[in-house]
Design an enzyme around this catalytic site. Sequence first.
Site, mmCIF file in Angstrom:
data_model
loop_
_atom_site.group_PDB
_atom_site.id
_atom_site.type_symbol
_atom_site.label_atom_id
_atom_site.label_comp_id
_atom_site.label_asym_id
_atom_site.label_seq_id
_atom_site.Cartn_x
_atom_site.Cartn_y
_atom_site.Cartn_z
ATOM 1 N N CYS A 63 -3.229 -2.432 -0.899
ATOM 2 C CA CYS A 63 -3.494 -2.258 0.326
ATOM 3 C C CYS A 63 -4.339 -2.822 1.775
ATOM 4 O O CYS A 63 -4.649 -3.386 1.574
ATOM 5 C CB CYS A 63 -2.865 -0.905 0.402
ATOM 6 S SG CYS A 63 -2.078 -0.354 1.853
ATOM 7 N N HIS A 85 2.178 -1.457 -3.377
ATOM 8 C CA HIS A 85 1.589 -0.243 -4.248
ATOM 9 C C HIS A 85 1.823 -0.277 -5.471
ATOM 10 O O HIS A 85 2.378 0.554 -5.651
ATOM 11 C CB HIS A 85 1.189 1.211 -3.652
ATOM 12 C CG HIS A 85 0.291 1.113 -2.315
ATOM 13 N ND1 HIS A 85 -0.853 2.031 -2.560
ATOM 14 C CD2 HIS A 85 0.422 1.791 -1.065
ATOM 15 C CE1 HIS A 85 -1.895 1.677 -1.610
ATOM 16 N NE2 HIS A 85 -0.472 1.861 -0.054
ATOM 17 N N GLU A 92 0.392 0.833 -8.002
ATOM 18 C CA GLU A 92 0.035 1.512 -8.702
ATOM 19 C C GLU A 92 0.961 2.863 -8.886
ATOM 20 O O GLU A 92 1.251 3.901 -9.660
ATOM 21 C CB GLU A 92 -1.629 2.977 -8.746
ATOM 22 C CG GLU A 92 -1.551 3.234 -7.204
ATOM 23 C CD GLU A 92 -1.144 2.109 -6.503
ATOM 24 O OE1 GLU A 92 -1.205 3.058 -4.854
ATOM 25 O OE2 GLU A 92 -1.158 0.834 -6.104
#
Length: 243
Positions: free
Chosen positions: A114, A216, A218
């Site tokens: 990001c 994202h 994660e």
Amino acid sequence: MVKPIIGITGGVLTNAGPFQGYHRSYVNEDYVQAVIANGGVPVIIPVTSNEEVIKSQINTVDAVILSGGNDIDPRNYHENTTQESGDLMPSRDWFDLQVVQLAERANKPILGICRGAQIINVAHGGSLYQDLKYRQHTSLQHLYHDHPDQVTQTISINTGSKLAHIFDQTKLAINSFHHQAIHRLGRHLQATAWAEDGVIEGFESPQQAIIGVQWHPEMLYRREKTMDRLFQALINQAQGERR
């Protein structure tokens, strides 16, 4: 086998806890857990203005994840700030740009997520749309605040790219939490993934171990196990550099 150390660049909180305005170094725990789950040792790299400390930080780690966070000051890509630009932190911008430069110079694998992808682009002379409304084409909704672990878009990945090799597919379901996007791609970077509206969602360097993604992973890796592959690729590269 000694596990590779993965440095995760931190952000700065100023409005959390009982002491408003007090600076706290942090990263969201998803970054930490994603690295651990895929065989790496996470180390948070806090923001600092000390150049010698930054050099030591980069020398200590085997790879770097540039984390998400606040908007990048447009002055870094020679633009004035518009009303749509969000919270800025020039000190973090300077720190992250130093991290990119030093990590590249040391041939450390880099994954930008990001804001992290955007800072890599800016470090290479690229620019950003300060808000998606400034694109010439109509944009999809890219800023979903709720349910970060749910996919909301499908992207296309260029055949033969590093991302296609990592995910072993050219269509990928992702989440999306950004109101800015890459405008002019930086030098020595190659766009390799796009949203359906043409927004660049992934890029890489043909010459170095650099990948940037606008989504994202994660936040997704627990429910979408495909996302593990991105962290595994970084950690495997870091393991190779350690040998």
